[in-house]
Design a protein around this motif. Structure first.
Motif, mmCIF file in Angstrom:
data_model
loop_
_atom_site.group_PDB
_atom_site.id
_atom_site.type_symbol
_atom_site.label_atom_id
_atom_site.label_comp_id
_atom_site.label_asym_id
_atom_site.label_seq_id
_atom_site.Cartn_x
_atom_site.Cartn_y
_atom_site.Cartn_z
ATOM 1 N N GLY A 39 -7.588 -2.051 -11.538
ATOM 2 C CA GLY A 39 -7.945 -0.646 -11.336
ATOM 3 C C GLY A 39 -8.062 -0.300 -9.860
ATOM 4 O O GLY A 39 -7.593 0.756 -9.407
ATOM 5 N N MET A 40 -8.675 -1.199 -9.087
ATOM 6 C CA MET A 40 -8.832 -0.933 -7.656
ATOM 7 C C MET A 40 -7.506 -1.045 -6.916
ATOM 8 O O MET A 40 -7.259 -0.311 -5.946
ATOM 9 C CB MET A 40 -9.877 -1.876 -7.071
ATOM 10 N N LEU A 41 -6.624 -1.929 -7.363
ATOM 11 C CA LEU A 41 -5.303 -2.025 -6.742
ATOM 12 C C LEU A 41 -4.504 -0.741 -6.967
ATOM 13 O O LEU A 41 -3.850 -0.233 -6.049
ATOM 14 C CB LEU A 41 -4.535 -3.219 -7.318
ATOM 15 N N PHE A 42 -4.581 -0.216 -8.182
ATOM 16 C CA PHE A 42 -3.859 1.013 -8.471
ATOM 17 C C PHE A 42 -4.445 2.171 -7.665
ATOM 18 O O PHE A 42 -3.709 3.008 -7.124
ATOM 19 C CB PHE A 42 -3.914 1.326 -9.962
ATOM 20 N N GLY A 43 -5.768 2.221 -7.565
ATOM 21 C CA GLY A 43 -6.408 3.266 -6.765
ATOM 22 C C GLY A 43 -5.987 3.204 -5.308
ATOM 23 O O GLY A 43 -5.736 4.234 -4.669
ATOM 24 N N TYR A 44 -5.897 1.986 -4.783
ATOM 25 C CA TYR A 44 -5.453 1.805 -3.397
ATOM 26 C C TYR A 44 -4.044 2.364 -3.213
ATOM 27 O O TYR A 44 -3.763 3.088 -2.250
ATOM 28 C CB TYR A 44 -5.482 0.319 -3.047
ATOM 29 N N LEU A 45 -3.142 2.026 -4.147
ATOM 30 C CA LEU A 45 -1.765 2.498 -4.037
ATOM 31 C C LEU A 45 -1.675 4.011 -4.128
ATOM 32 O O LEU A 45 -0.912 4.646 -3.390
ATOM 33 C CB LEU A 45 -0.907 1.863 -5.130
ATOM 34 N N GLU A 72 -2.792 5.377 -0.786
ATOM 35 C CA GLU A 72 -1.820 5.088 0.270
ATOM 36 C C GLU A 72 -0.545 5.912 0.122
ATOM 37 O O GLU A 72 0.061 6.313 1.123
ATOM 38 C CB GLU A 72 -1.471 3.601 0.260
ATOM 39 N N LEU A 73 -0.133 6.167 -1.109
ATOM 40 C CA LEU A 73 1.134 6.854 -1.336
ATOM 41 C C LEU A 73 1.008 8.370 -1.344
ATOM 42 O O LEU A 73 2.021 9.071 -1.289
ATOM 43 C CB LEU A 73 1.746 6.399 -2.667
ATOM 44 N N THR A 74 -0.213 8.882 -1.426
ATOM 45 C CA THR A 74 -0.377 10.334 -1.552
ATOM 46 C C THR A 74 -1.183 10.952 -0.424
ATOM 47 O O THR A 74 -1.390 12.167 -0.413
ATOM 48 C CB THR A 74 -1.060 10.687 -2.896
ATOM 49 N N SER A 75 -1.669 10.150 0.533
ATOM 50 C CA SER A 75 -2.486 10.719 1.607
ATOM 51 C C SER A 75 -2.195 10.038 2.930
ATOM 52 O O SER A 75 -1.651 8.932 2.968
ATOM 53 C CB SER A 75 -3.980 10.592 1.273
ATOM 54 N N GLU A 76 -2.567 10.708 4.023
ATOM 55 C CA GLU A 76 -2.354 10.177 5.359
ATOM 56 C C GLU A 76 -3.650 10.289 6.166
ATOM 57 O O GLU A 76 -4.533 11.078 5.857
ATOM 58 C CB GLU A 76 -1.246 10.962 6.087
ATOM 59 N N PHE A 77 -3.757 9.476 7.189
ATOM 60 C CA PHE A 77 -4.816 9.577 8.197
ATOM 61 C C PHE A 77 -6.225 9.353 7.639
ATOM 62 O O PHE A 77 -7.201 9.839 8.191
ATOM 63 C CB PHE A 77 -4.765 10.945 8.910
ATOM 64 N N HIS A 78 -6.344 8.637 6.524
ATOM 65 C CA HIS A 78 -7.684 8.296 6.041
ATOM 66 C C HIS A 78 -8.232 7.133 6.869
ATOM 67 O O HIS A 78 -7.483 6.426 7.552
ATOM 68 C CB HIS A 78 -7.651 7.920 4.556
ATOM 69 N N GLU A 79 -9.524 6.917 6.800
ATOM 70 C CA GLU A 79 -10.155 5.836 7.556
ATOM 71 C C GLU A 79 -10.991 4.964 6.621
ATOM 72 O O GLU A 79 -12.123 4.596 6.907
ATOM 73 C CB GLU A 79 -11.030 6.405 8.671
ATOM 74 N N LEU A 80 -10.424 4.656 5.469
ATOM 75 C CA LEU A 80 -11.161 3.879 4.477
ATOM 76 C C LEU A 80 -11.159 2.392 4.801
ATOM 77 O O LEU A 80 -12.115 1.685 4.504
ATOM 78 C CB LEU A 80 -10.560 4.110 3.088
ATOM 79 N N TRP A 81 -10.058 1.877 5.368
ATOM 80 C CA TRP A 81 -9.961 0.476 5.751
ATOM 81 C C TRP A 81 -8.973 0.363 6.904
ATOM 82 O O TRP A 81 -8.120 1.239 7.119
ATOM 83 C CB TRP A 81 -9.506 -0.399 4.579
ATOM 84 N N GLU A 82 -9.071 -0.709 7.657
ATOM 85 C CA GLU A 82 -8.234 -0.858 8.845
ATOM 86 C C GLU A 82 -6.761 -0.996 8.488
ATOM 87 O O GLU A 82 -5.894 -0.367 9.082
ATOM 88 C CB GLU A 82 -8.696 -2.078 9.653
ATOM 89 N N ASP A 83 -6.459 -1.867 7.536
ATOM 90 C CA ASP A 83 -5.095 -2.090 7.099
ATOM 91 C C ASP A 83 -5.142 -2.761 5.732
ATOM 92 O O ASP A 83 -6.215 -2.940 5.146
ATOM 93 C CB ASP A 83 -4.313 -2.955 8.103
ATOM 94 N N ARG A 84 -3.985 -3.136 5.213
ATOM 95 C CA ARG A 84 -3.944 -3.748 3.884
ATOM 96 C C ARG A 84 -4.745 -5.044 3.832
ATOM 97 O O ARG A 84 -5.441 -5.324 2.861
ATOM 98 C CB ARG A 84 -2.503 -4.022 3.463
ATOM 99 N N GLU A 85 -4.617 -5.871 4.870
ATOM 100 C CA GLU A 85 -5.328 -7.152 4.879
ATOM 101 C C GLU A 85 -6.822 -6.939 4.799
ATOM 102 O O GLU A 85 -7.539 -7.671 4.116
ATOM 103 C CB GLU A 85 -4.955 -7.930 6.148
ATOM 104 N N ASP A 86 -7.313 -5.910 5.500
ATOM 105 C CA ASP A 86 -8.739 -5.582 5.458
ATOM 106 C C ASP A 86 -9.141 -5.178 4.044
ATOM 107 O O ASP A 86 -10.177 -5.614 3.518
ATOM 108 C CB ASP A 86 -9.019 -4.451 6.446
ATOM 109 N N PHE A 87 -8.311 -4.360 3.382
ATOM 110 C CA PHE A 87 -8.599 -3.956 2.004
ATOM 111 C C PHE A 87 -8.631 -5.157 1.069
ATOM 112 O O PHE A 87 -9.560 -5.318 0.272
ATOM 113 C CB PHE A 87 -7.544 -2.949 1.531
#
Length: 412
Positions: free
Chosen positions: A161-167, A170-185
């Motif tokens: 569920g969290m992986l799908f939420g992440y995608l 990432e695929l529908t928004s820009e310039f968020h500051e939720l995590w530094e990068d994918r590795e951080d997530f």
């Protein structure tokens, strides 16, 4: 000679995947799909009903979605602990789904237009994929002798569920500051799954240990040893498949070794004469383990003539590995697990579940204790400490008590 043309159904699925990926589901028409697949629209409707039915078939059958699930069995043998297993799965899942970004955007955007039947089918396919991941987690947890506070099925659901939420983000928004990068997530996601979001100060020292060194809480540890008749059936099925499989089953039930220890064995690790048959373990806990002639009340040869010696005698190769695959290369853990599934095919535990390879070790532990081996000696032979073995001691006492009760009843 020309290659046979793929079926219309396969061509339609491949064409739909290509167009959904490049321009999204919304912008793709059934006519475009039919033209690319070189069939008419009537054929598309006959096979799938409508575009949503075709989308469902794409998600269920295309290699992008099925290949990762099929590789989970192999991944069990490619990870050393639960943390690594979680991160590898999460990373691979994101990479696979990112191959079709436009399609994922369309799936999210068009979900409200699907029929009830298609939504139900889509939900079922997600459930089946989640169960496959849960079985993968259960195998890793069992191998590492962990006692999770969340069932593998729930843990799999949360992670997916969290992986799908992440995608979606990432695929529908820009310039968020939720995590530094994918590795951080991924790092934070895995740590949350392993330890929860909050821990007490008293437990922090435990949580900071490498997962492979954490001890399970023995009161909740479930021992799933197998009945003698079940073990004999496994050995017989393995014997029918050939000398190698019979030798593998013999070693698993006769020594209680972990799969990774079995595949690390070499010919020179075998010590045998008329008085003993030992294996030198070099993977994990360094030790020597006797290869038992007797397994669950039935004898399998002698110290010098048994399924393992017969397998080695039949070989003509120069490989140093004790077990090899059909290509005469050292057997991998993933291949061992696949072989186990094959020679236990059709067998279900008394609880109605497929038998796991780790249950061979659990059965061996209980059998050794039933024979009179004490916990300290079993700790040396198994490489586990005495605390880890306490649930097996209790299980052995339960079986002994039942046997005494049955004997007492027969005497009255």
């Amino acid at each position: 000679m020309s290659r046979p043309r793929s079926s219309a159904r396969t061509r339609l699925i491949n064409a739909a995947l290509e167009l959904f990926t490049s321009q999204g589901v919304t912008e793709t028409t059934t006519r475009q799909i039919a033209e690319l697949a070189q069939v008419n629209e009537v054929t598309l409707f006959r096979h799938f009903g409508n575009k949503q039915g075709l989308l469902l078939a794409v998600m269920e059958e295309s290699a992008v979605f099925t290949q990762l699930g099929e590789s989970l069995k192999e991944q069990v043998g490619q990870t050393s602990n639960l943390e690594q297993a979680l991160k590898k799965y999460a990373s691979d899942r994101l990479k696979a789904l990112e191959q079709v970004p436009e399609m994922l955007r369309s799936v999210v955007g068009e979900a409200g237009k699907y029929t009830v039947e298609n939504r139900r089918a889509l939900g079922l396919s997600i459930t089946l994929a989640n169960r496959a991941f849960a079985r993968y987690l259960a195998a890793v947890i069992e191998r590492e002798q962990l006692s999770p506070s969340i069932a593998p099925e729930k843990l799999a659901s949360l992670l997916n569920g969290m992986l799908f939420g992440y995608l979606v983000i990432e695929l529908t928004s820009e310039f968020h500051e939720l995590w530094e990068d994918r590795e951080d997530f991924l790092d934070n996601l895995v740590q949350m799954c392993l330890h929860g979001s909050v821990s007490s100060e008293d437990s922090q020292q435990f949580l900071n240990l490498p997962l492979s060194h954490q001890e399970p809480e023995t009161p909740s540890k479930k021992v799933a040893d197998l009945p003698a008749t079940f073990v004999h059936s496994i050995l017989q099925q393995a014997k029918k498949r050939g000398l190698r499989d019979y030798a593998l089953a013999y070693v698993l039930f006769g020594t209680g070794l972990l799969p990774q220890e079995v595949v690390a064995l070499e010919r020179l690790h075998q010590i045998t004469d008329t008085q003993e048959h030992l294996l030198q373990i070099t993977q994990g806990a360094i030790r020597q383990v006797p290869v038992n002639q007797w397994i669950m009340g039935k004898r399998h040869g002698s110290y010098t003539r048994n399924p393992l010696s017969q397998w080695l005698k039949s070989r003509k190769d120069e490989q140093s590995a004790l077990f090899i695959n059909d290509a005469t290369q050292p057997l991998t853990e993933a291949e061992l697990r696949n072989l186990w599934q094959e020679f236990t095919s059709g067998l279900l535990t008394p609880q109605g579940e497929p038998v796991l390879i780790e249950q061979a070790r659990q059965t061996w532990c209980v059998e050794m204790l039933m024979r009179g081996i004490d916990l300290d000696d079993l700790s040396i032979l198994s490489g586990w400490d005495v605390n880890q073995l306490q649930p097996y001691a209790r299980r052995a006492r339960e079986k002994a008590a039942l046997e005494r009760a049955l004997r007492a009843d027969q005497k009255t």
